[in-house]
Every structure is written in C-alpha cells, then in structure tokens.
Design an enzyme around this catalytic site. Structure first.
Site, mmCIF file in Angstrom:
data_model
loop_
_atom_site.group_PDB
_atom_site.id
_atom_site.type_symbol
_atom_site.label_atom_id
_atom_site.label_comp_id
_atom_site.label_asym_id
_atom_site.label_seq_id
_atom_site.Cartn_x
_atom_site.Cartn_y
_atom_site.Cartn_z
ATOM 1 C CE LYS A 80 40.032 34.884 45.156
ATOM 2 N NZ LYS A 80 41.146 34.971 43.954
ATOM 3 C CB THR A 114 40.697 40.000 47.102
ATOM 4 O OG1 THR A 114 39.799 41.034 47.250
ATOM 5 C CG2 THR A 114 40.544 38.728 47.893
ATOM 6 C CE1 TYR A 143 36.534 36.082 45.342
ATOM 7 C CE2 TYR A 143 36.682 37.960 46.816
ATOM 8 C CZ TYR A 143 37.048 37.369 45.676
ATOM 9 O OH TYR A 143 38.190 37.863 45.011
ATOM 10 C CD GLU A 194 35.286 42.049 49.541
ATOM 11 O OE1 GLU A 194 34.685 41.295 50.418
ATOM 12 O OE2 GLU A 194 35.144 43.325 49.398
#
Ligand code: NAP
Ligand code: F7E
Length: 375
Positions: free
Chosen positions: A161, A133, A157, A135
């Site tokens: 990841k 991601t 999160y 992110e």
C-alpha cells in the site's frame, strides 16, 4: 445525465456501501468483480440488476487487479468520471502468507489503473480515489497520526500500500491526474469480513449467546485501533473526489480503543450489564514467551468460565500497536464528520449478527449474562 463511477473491489465491504451511496446520488456505477466458484456478490445483491434491464445503474464486469489488459479494457469501455480503487488483498495477517500476490494486487494493481488512465488519454476526465490506509503508519512515528506523519509500514500489505500511495502521488504530480489518497483508519460494519477482529468478535458474541459456539480464540488484545463506521467513511471517499484539487486526507474518528475493550463492549451490548467475568484459557508454554510474567500472573488469576481464548496463532510477526488519526484536515476541508461513535458501531454489528443467527427470541426471553472482565 448523472456521473459514471467505476469501483474496483465492488463486492467488498466498502464497495457495497459506496455503490449504494453513489446510486442514490444518481450515478451509474460500474464494478469490477472477480470470478469465483461460488457467488461472491452477497453484499451488493440488493443493487444488482439483470443485464436485460434497460438503463441499468449498476453494471458488473469480470476482472482482476493482476490483469493489466483487462483493467485497461474495462476503463477504456466505461470511460468513468470517477474511479474508486478499492480492490485489494486487504487482510494484514494473510499478507504475511501471500506477500508476492499482495504486492501484485495491492501495489502494482494501483499502477495498472493509473497507467490505463494515462494511456487511454483520460487524464482530464477520470478522477481517481486510492484506498490508502492507516497501516502505512505502522510503527508510529507520531501520535496522533496525520497527513504529514512519516510512514513506517509493518506488513507486506502495508508495504504494498506504500507503493500504491506514492505511485498515486507521482502520477498526480507527473501527469496532472486528479488522483487522491484517502488514508482511512479501520472502519467496520455489519458487512465487515468475518476474519477482521471486530466482526470476529461480534459474530462470536452472537454465536456464544445463542449456544452455537463455546468460545472464541483471539490474538493480541492490547493493540489499539481507531475504528469508525464504513457508512461514514465512504462519504469521505466521495467528498475527496468532489474537491477541485486532488489531495491526500486522513479519515478517522480521533478515538482509539484496545481490542480488549472492544470485546467487553460487544459482550455487554444492550443487555444485563453485570459483569460475570473471566478471560481465556491460557497455554502457559506458548504464552509466557509473548507476554511479560506480570501479565501472565494476572491472566492466570482470572481464568474462569472460558468464552474467550488467546491463541498466539493469531499474533502477527510484526504488529501495529497503536493507531489514532487526526482528522482535522478532513473536517475542515471536506466538511466531513463521522456520525457513528464506537458504541453505536458496535451495537450495529452485534444486533446485525444476532439477527443473522436468527435467534432474536432468545434475547427477548431474558437474554444472557456473559463475559466481561479483563482488567
Ligand atoms: P474487503 O472487504 O476485503 O474488499 C476487498 C475487495 O477487493 C473485494 O471486493 C475483493 O473481491 C476485491 N479483490 C481482492 N483482490 C482482488 C483482485 N486481485 N482483483 C480484483 N478484486 C480483488 O476490503 P474493504 O474493507 O472493503 O476495503 C476496501 C479497500 O480499502 C481495500 O483496498 C483495503 O485495503 C482498503 N482499506 C480498508 C480499511 C478498512 O478498515 N476496511 C482501511 C483502510 C484501507 P472478493 O469479494 O472476490 O474477495
Ligand atoms: O486487526 C488484533 C490484530 O485484522 C486489528 C484492514 O482492513 O484495517 C484492517 O487491518 C487488530 C490487530 O485489522 C485478532 O493483531 C487480535 O492488532 O481487524 P484487523 P487491521 O490489521 O488493523 C486497516 C486500516 C487496513 O487497511 C486493512 O485492510 O486486532 N487482533 N486478535 C486480531 N485481528 C484479527 N484479524 N483476528 C484476531 O483474532
């Protein structure tokens, strides 16, 4: 014989589009779904086949990313040619509330898949796609972000990841597994979960227009996202696994937009474009600590008919302010190009949500004049 794919997170937004795409390509698709007390298969019900049907091309298995034995058993039974690991607790804000679970499902969950493939001697058979991601870039170190940009995750999160990203790279290098990361920037659709910002807005637009809701409360309107359409992005996932060599790819549109501008875009979708203007009601006490005085003064002057509110409850302890991806590698190596731009994506979502609210007639009768003035 077509190929066999196993999709974790098949009941999610991407799982649904990817299943549809692979089945049309002749794949047999196996999916892992969690048991829930209510049906959670709405997005894939059109693909579902009763277990008594012969030669099914869609088969569901109960499972959970936090259960190693279950993951290993399913992979051993299915022996997939391709595994798309899409399952995750995918909401950034919620990850601050459930950090340990998020690490388990999103981080260690990926290890469980990789280790199952290794232990089952499927390293030469099963290719793995890991749903990484944008992110990961968090507090961005470079603009735009590309495959070589250093990561700086800003939420539980993203940290989970980050582990998943590197353990995927490590298993590729250590054991020769065809395992790749798609570093996907935000992608949305009519199937997007209702609490992500675009869908929250398009649902609210539909409901406000139809008189079902007075206003919507939003969080940080100033952050910027590079939004694409999930339909385009699942094609990139497929292409990544068709390459001779595993590798990591940024998947993005290369265009970034503020949340504020997305809201404007959603509210004027296809209708009378006259701006009627206004912004939220503002709780000054809460708000003054968060925005600068200048912005507060500007906002105060603009309070009018209130249909959009800002509630700091939706602010995140640490925010990702700016995402914009450089997709050159995907364009050149995968020959991937997105078909949807943001306007087309927004239209798709607003129209779908209006239809969902089942009041299309209202629009035909002259529609509405709502919002659209922030700055
Ligand atoms: P989504 O709509 O939230 O779907 C997530 C899926 O994972 C759902 O099927 C969910 O099941 C399942 N799941 C969650 N926890 C699980 C667990 N413990 N065990 C088994 N299944 C579990 O997410 P999405 O937008 O399709 O995204 C797909 C993947 O890409 C995710 O890994 C996400 O983190 C990543 N990603 C998304 C974006 C984006 O912009 N959409 C961008 C980059 C990366 P339920 O239906 O039962 O909840
Ligand atoms: O927030 C701001 C919020 O929740 C986008 C996931 O799919 O994409 C997604 O993560 C921005 C943030 O997505 C509200 O503060 C303002 O700056 O739609 P979002 P996200 O956090 O970018 C990445 C790539 C993933 O990997 C994730 O799985 O919008 N924002 N007001 C708001 N966000 C929400 N949710 N709700 C608001 O009211």
């Amino acid at each position: 014989m077509g190929k066999t794919a196993l999709i974790t997170g098949i009941t999610g937004q991407d799982g649904a589009y990817l299943s549809d795409y692979l089945i049309k390509k002749g794949y047999t698709v196996h999916g892992i779904k969690r048991r829930s007390s209510l049906f959670n298969t709405d997005r894939i019900d059109h693909l579902y086949q009763d277990p008594h049907v012969e030669n099914r091309n869609m088969i569901l298995h109960y499972g959970d990313m936090t259960d190693s034995m279950n993951i290993t058993r399913i992979i051993g039974d299915v022996k997939p040619d391709e595994i798309y690991n899409l399952a995750a607790m995918s909401h950034v804000k919620v990850s601050f509330d459930t950090p340990e679970y998020t690490a388990n499902a999103d981080g260690i969950g990926t290890l469980r898949i990789l280790e199952a493939v290794r232990l089952l001697n499927l390293t030469n058979k099963s290719r793995i796609y890991q749903a990484s991601t944008s992110e990961l870039y968090g507090l961005v170190q470079e603009v735009p972000q590309k495959e070589t940009t250093p990561f700086y995750p800003r939420s539980p999160y993203a940290v989970a990841k980050l582990y998943a990203y590197w353990i995927t790279v490590n298993y590729r290098e250590a054991y020769g597994i065809h395992a790749s990361n798609g570093i996907l920037f935000n992608h949305e659709s009519p199937l997007r979960g209702e609490t992500f910002v675009t869908r929250k807005v398009t649902r609210a637009v539909a409901r406000i227009v139809l008189g079902l809701q007075d206003k919507v409360y939003m969080g940080n309107l100033s952050s910027k996202r590079d939004w694409g359409h999930a339909k385009d992005y699942v094609k990139a996932m497929y292409l990544i696994l068709q390459q001779d060599q595993p590798d990591d790819y940024v998947i993005s549109t290369g265009v970034t937009t503020t949340i504020r501008d997305f809201i404007k875009m959603a509210f004027v979708e296809g209708k009378d474009e006259e701006e009627v203007g206004f912004i939220a009601s503002i709780d000054e006490n809460k708000f003054a600590n968060i925005v600068g005085n200048k912005q507060l003064e500007l906002l105060k002057k603009r309070v009018g008919d209130v249909v959009v509110g800002v509630d700091p409850a939706y602010f995140r302890p640490t925010e990702v302010e700016l995402l914009i991806g450089d997709n050159t590698k995907a364009r050149t190596k995968l020959n991937w190009t997105p078909e949807y731009d943001l306007k087309a994506l927004c239209e798709d979502m607003v129209i779908s949500d209006l239809a969902l609210m089942k009041k299309e007639e209202y629009l035909k009768d002259g529609g509405y004049r709502i919002l659209n003035y922030f700055e």
